[in-house]
Design a protein around this motif. Structure first.
Motif, mmCIF file in Angstrom:
data_model
loop_
_atom_site.group_PDB
_atom_site.id
_atom_site.type_symbol
_atom_site.label_atom_id
_atom_site.label_comp_id
_atom_site.label_asym_id
_atom_site.label_seq_id
_atom_site.Cartn_x
_atom_site.Cartn_y
_atom_site.Cartn_z
ATOM 1 N N PHE A 131 -11.567 8.050 -1.521
ATOM 2 C CA PHE A 131 -11.764 6.628 -1.269
ATOM 3 C C PHE A 131 -10.491 5.910 -1.709
ATOM 4 O O PHE A 131 -10.217 5.801 -2.907
ATOM 5 C CB PHE A 131 -12.981 6.099 -2.042
ATOM 6 C CG PHE A 131 -14.299 6.535 -1.453
ATOM 7 C CD1 PHE A 131 -14.583 7.875 -1.231
ATOM 8 C CD2 PHE A 131 -15.260 5.589 -1.130
ATOM 9 C CE1 PHE A 131 -15.803 8.273 -0.686
ATOM 10 C CE2 PHE A 131 -16.482 5.968 -0.582
ATOM 11 C CZ PHE A 131 -16.740 7.313 -0.358
ATOM 12 N N GLU A 132 -9.763 5.420 -0.729
ATOM 13 C CA GLU A 132 -8.405 4.982 -1.030
ATOM 14 C C GLU A 132 -8.296 3.672 -1.798
ATOM 15 O O GLU A 132 -7.475 3.542 -2.694
ATOM 16 C CB GLU A 132 -7.640 4.859 0.291
ATOM 17 C CG GLU A 132 -6.158 4.738 0.078
ATOM 18 C CD GLU A 132 -5.402 4.691 1.380
ATOM 19 O OE1 GLU A 132 -6.029 4.898 2.432
ATOM 20 O OE2 GLU A 132 -4.197 4.451 1.323
ATOM 21 N N ASN A 133 -9.120 2.719 -1.427
ATOM 22 C CA ASN A 133 -8.892 1.369 -1.981
ATOM 23 C C ASN A 133 -10.065 0.838 -2.769
ATOM 24 O O ASN A 133 -10.477 -0.292 -2.589
ATOM 25 C CB ASN A 133 -8.628 0.388 -0.828
ATOM 26 C CG ASN A 133 -7.249 0.571 -0.297
ATOM 27 O OD1 ASN A 133 -6.301 0.718 -1.073
ATOM 28 N ND2 ASN A 133 -7.115 0.605 1.014
ATOM 29 N N ILE A 134 -10.624 1.631 -3.634
ATOM 30 C CA ILE A 134 -11.758 1.074 -4.358
ATOM 31 C C ILE A 134 -11.515 1.131 -5.862
ATOM 32 O O ILE A 134 -10.777 1.965 -6.359
ATOM 33 C CB ILE A 134 -13.104 1.732 -4.011
ATOM 34 C CG1 ILE A 134 -13.111 3.206 -4.423
ATOM 35 C CG2 ILE A 134 -13.461 1.582 -2.562
ATOM 36 C CD1 ILE A 134 -14.511 3.721 -4.525
ATOM 37 N N HIS A 304 -8.491 -9.430 3.749
ATOM 38 C CA HIS A 304 -8.824 -8.766 2.484
ATOM 39 C C HIS A 304 -10.310 -8.477 2.520
ATOM 40 O O HIS A 304 -11.083 -9.244 3.111
ATOM 41 C CB HIS A 304 -8.481 -9.695 1.305
ATOM 42 C CG HIS A 304 -8.616 -9.041 -0.025
ATOM 43 N ND1 HIS A 304 -9.772 -9.103 -0.771
ATOM 44 C CD2 HIS A 304 -7.753 -8.289 -0.742
ATOM 45 C CE1 HIS A 304 -9.599 -8.431 -1.893
ATOM 46 N NE2 HIS A 304 -8.386 -7.920 -1.907
ATOM 47 N N LYS A 305 -10.700 -7.389 1.883
ATOM 48 C CA LYS A 305 -12.121 -7.027 2.000
ATOM 49 C C LYS A 305 -13.046 -8.003 1.286
ATOM 50 O O LYS A 305 -14.251 -7.944 1.477
ATOM 51 C CB LYS A 305 -12.354 -5.596 1.520
ATOM 52 C CG LYS A 305 -12.016 -5.333 0.090
ATOM 53 C CD LYS A 305 -12.317 -3.884 -0.217
ATOM 54 C CE LYS A 305 -11.808 -3.530 -1.590
ATOM 55 N NZ LYS A 305 -12.162 -2.191 -1.989
ATOM 56 N N ARG A 306 -12.492 -8.913 0.490
ATOM 57 C CA ARG A 306 -13.330 -9.927 -0.154
ATOM 58 C C ARG A 306 -13.219 -11.292 0.499
ATOM 59 O O ARG A 306 -13.597 -12.300 -0.075
ATOM 60 C CB ARG A 306 -12.973 -10.032 -1.641
ATOM 61 C CG ARG A 306 -13.195 -8.768 -2.408
ATOM 62 C CD ARG A 306 -14.666 -8.388 -2.441
ATOM 63 N NE ARG A 306 -14.863 -7.055 -2.961
ATOM 64 C CZ ARG A 306 -15.599 -6.127 -2.358
ATOM 65 N NH1 ARG A 306 -16.199 -6.383 -1.222
ATOM 66 N NH2 ARG A 306 -15.746 -4.943 -2.902
ATOM 67 N N LEU A 307 -12.625 -11.334 1.686
ATOM 68 C CA LEU A 307 -12.572 -12.576 2.463
ATOM 69 C C LEU A 307 -13.300 -12.334 3.775
ATOM 70 O O LEU A 307 -13.109 -11.279 4.404
ATOM 71 C CB LEU A 307 -11.131 -12.972 2.789
ATOM 72 C CG LEU A 307 -10.144 -13.187 1.643
ATOM 73 C CD1 LEU A 307 -8.807 -13.656 2.208
ATOM 74 C CD2 LEU A 307 -10.664 -14.192 0.641
#
Ligand code: ADP
Length: 520
Positions: A131-134, A304-307
């Motif tokens: 999992f690359e980006n966690i 971004h994963k939070r937007l």
């Protein structure tokens, strides 16, 4: 040189992880020195963006770049290609990392594919367990969120602290704790290879995974199966829309009203009758279409994963539609006040606080100011995923109601004093708003400054008044202190979003040993 794992024939599984910047490196007859690249095992996310191997590795000038499907993808328009998990494709053009132009190696068809659905062939990123980006917190959420995943379910992610190291996160169960996650450091060896416990070293991560899948060797549990990977966010509806904001209105079907926003109604809908979207309709005169188009172009670039992803707009007719990623649980504020939200545990609230801080950290890094950060502008999806919406929008609103001091809709209770008094909006005024959002979160959606009017709040806050620690909820003093820091009169003294992200990321682990070494 003979032992270099990068130089073995491709039939040898150890060849697999010989790569430079995420791309496989093969043995050549001409000059094997280049294969000894020291970056072999560094996570791709921490390395400079890959340059075409022709430039990087002159010994293999014609070596095609192959990617494999990490997820299944179904084509959405005439420009893209469908592929299955595991399918191989040759990259023909990677100038846009979000949409790679490839040739499918079975069908021979050419087209665009979303870059985040594939990984370089034979790279560690193509493994199911990688999992690359966690972050650590997200790893826990993924492992514990799905009850069907058994004890021993695991994933490996790049270490947040050691640039060449990784972390192994394993789901475990104990009588007194129930299900929880244990994290182990995977340390790199100087000459390549990895270890968790110094007495057992491995040449590659897959070797390490294989060994711990057969025997726990001191881990809490033998590695049983890779954690389920959530599908990545689609940043655009389809490749046609990668540089284009205007969506044809007849491709959008409005199906169900979700709510009423400040500027119009919001609908659940579908694009081309198939793909879920949320559509915000803008009442006439709310903003100049021209200004909004400019803003949309900027907003579309912020990914971004939070937007919440902005897919595009329909602006050729009134009312203007803003087409966005659909978030199934609606706004954080409504969510907190409803049954499901009321059941959120402290740990879940911390996770939401972390996610919002992380999205704001991204805006902070891009020097973009939100100006209207509040629980109503955070949306919730499955598994308590939180994403910030309406960033950048507050700037283009032409509605007097929205101007400081003039209008009823101006979010006085969320706005920093210097922004109210002098119109001085900055990332630090966003930090103030984040503090108010924390209060909303930890009181399950209570209105800030209960019982007080906006004008009263402005005056009292100017005099140094701050919301007291609520007695009704079990808010730890430590978190209340963070809120007070966000509400420092001196804007520069407020924490950064980077700090806040790390604070909430590590919140519940400060009292426990972050990693437990495997006993020798
Ligand atoms: P506005 O910014 O125009 O005031 P909001 O963003 O507050 O509108 O949206 C109003 C309501 O619509 C929200 O409370 C939420 O329930 C719903 N909503 C808005 N955007 C989405 C979305 N992307 N996915 C799901 N629901 C949404």
């Amino acid at each position: 040189m003979g032992n270099c794992c990068c130089c073995r024939s491709s039939a040898d599984p150890k060849t697999k992880y010989g790569n430079i910047h995420g791309y496989p490196v093969y043995k050549t007859e001409i000059n094997t020195d280049v294969i000894r690249a020291p970056t072999t095992h560094a996570p791709a996310s921490k390395l400079p963006k890959p340059i075409h191997p022709v430039i990087q590795t002159p010994v293999t000038p014609t070596r095609p770049k192959i990617v494999v499907g990490v997820y299944k993808y179904e084509a959405r328009d005439s420009q893209d290609l469908s592929f299955d998990k595991g399918d191989r494709m040759e990259v023909l053009d990677e100038s846009d990392q979000d949409w790679l132009f490839v040739e499918h190696l079975i069908t021979g068809h050419k087209g665009f594919i979303p870059g985040n659905f594939v990984a370089p062939e034979l790279s560690v990123e193509s493994e199911d367990w990688f999992f690359e980006n966690i972050s650590r917190k997200e790893a826990e959420k993924l492992l514990l969120g799905d009850e069907s995943q058994p004890r021993g379910t695991f994933l490996i992610r790049p270490s947040e602290h050691n640039p060449n190291g990784y972390s192994l996160s394993v789901k475990d169960w104990e009588v007194h704790r129930g299900y929880h996650v244990k994290h182990y450091k995977i340390k790199p060896l100087d000459n390549g290879g990895f270890y968790i416990s110094t007495n057992k070293t491995y040449e590659s991560l897959p070797e390490l995974v294989l060994a711990y899948s057969k025997n726990a060797l001191g881990l809490c549990h033998v590695l049983s199966k890779p954690c389920r990977k959530p599908e990545p966010t689609m940043w655009d509806l389809a490749p046609t829309y990668r540089d284009k904001w205007e969506i044809s209105r007849d491709e959008i079907q409005l199906l169900r009203r979700l709510g009423r926003g400040n500027f119009g109604e919001v609908f659940f809908g579908k694009w081309k009758n198939q793909y879920e979207v949320a559509v915000k309709t803008l009442r006439e005169g709310t903003m100049s279409t021209q200004a909004f188009l400019q803003e949309a172009a900027i907003m579309k670039k912020f990914r971004h994963k939070r937007l919440v992803a902005l897919y595009g707009i329909c602006s050729e007719q009134e009312p203007v539609y803003i087409v966005q990623e659909y978030m199934s649980k609606g706004s954080l504020l409504d969510f907190l006040r409803k049954d499901e939200g009321k059941l959120l545990e402290f740990e879940d609230l911390i996770y939401i606080a972390f996610q919002v801080a992380s999205g704001m950290e991204y805006l902070e890094s891009k020097q973009l100011i939100h100006r209207d950060l509040a629980a109503r502008n955070v949306l919730i999806g499955e598994n308590n995923i939180a994403k910030i919406c309406d960033f950048g929008l507050a700037r283009v609103i032409e509605d007097n109601e929205y101007c400081p001091k003039q209008g009823s809709r101006f979010p006085v209770k969320w706005t920093a004093p210097e922004a109210i008094v002098y119109g001085k909006f900055s990332i630090k005024s966003d930090v103030w708003s984040y503090g108010i959002l924390l209060m909303e979160l930890f009181t399950y959606g209570q209105v800030p400054y209960p019982g007080m009017h906006g004008r009263e709040v402005i005056e009292l806050v100017e005099q140094g008044y701050r919301m007291p620690k609520p007695t009704s909820h079990n808010l730890p003093d430590e978190i209340y202190q963070i809120m007070l820091k966000c509400w420092d009169t001196i804007a520069e003294a407020r924490p950064t979003f980077e700090f806040l992200t790390h604070y909430f990321e590590r919140f519940n682990v400060t009292s426990e040993v972050p990693y437990r070494e495997v006993p020798d």
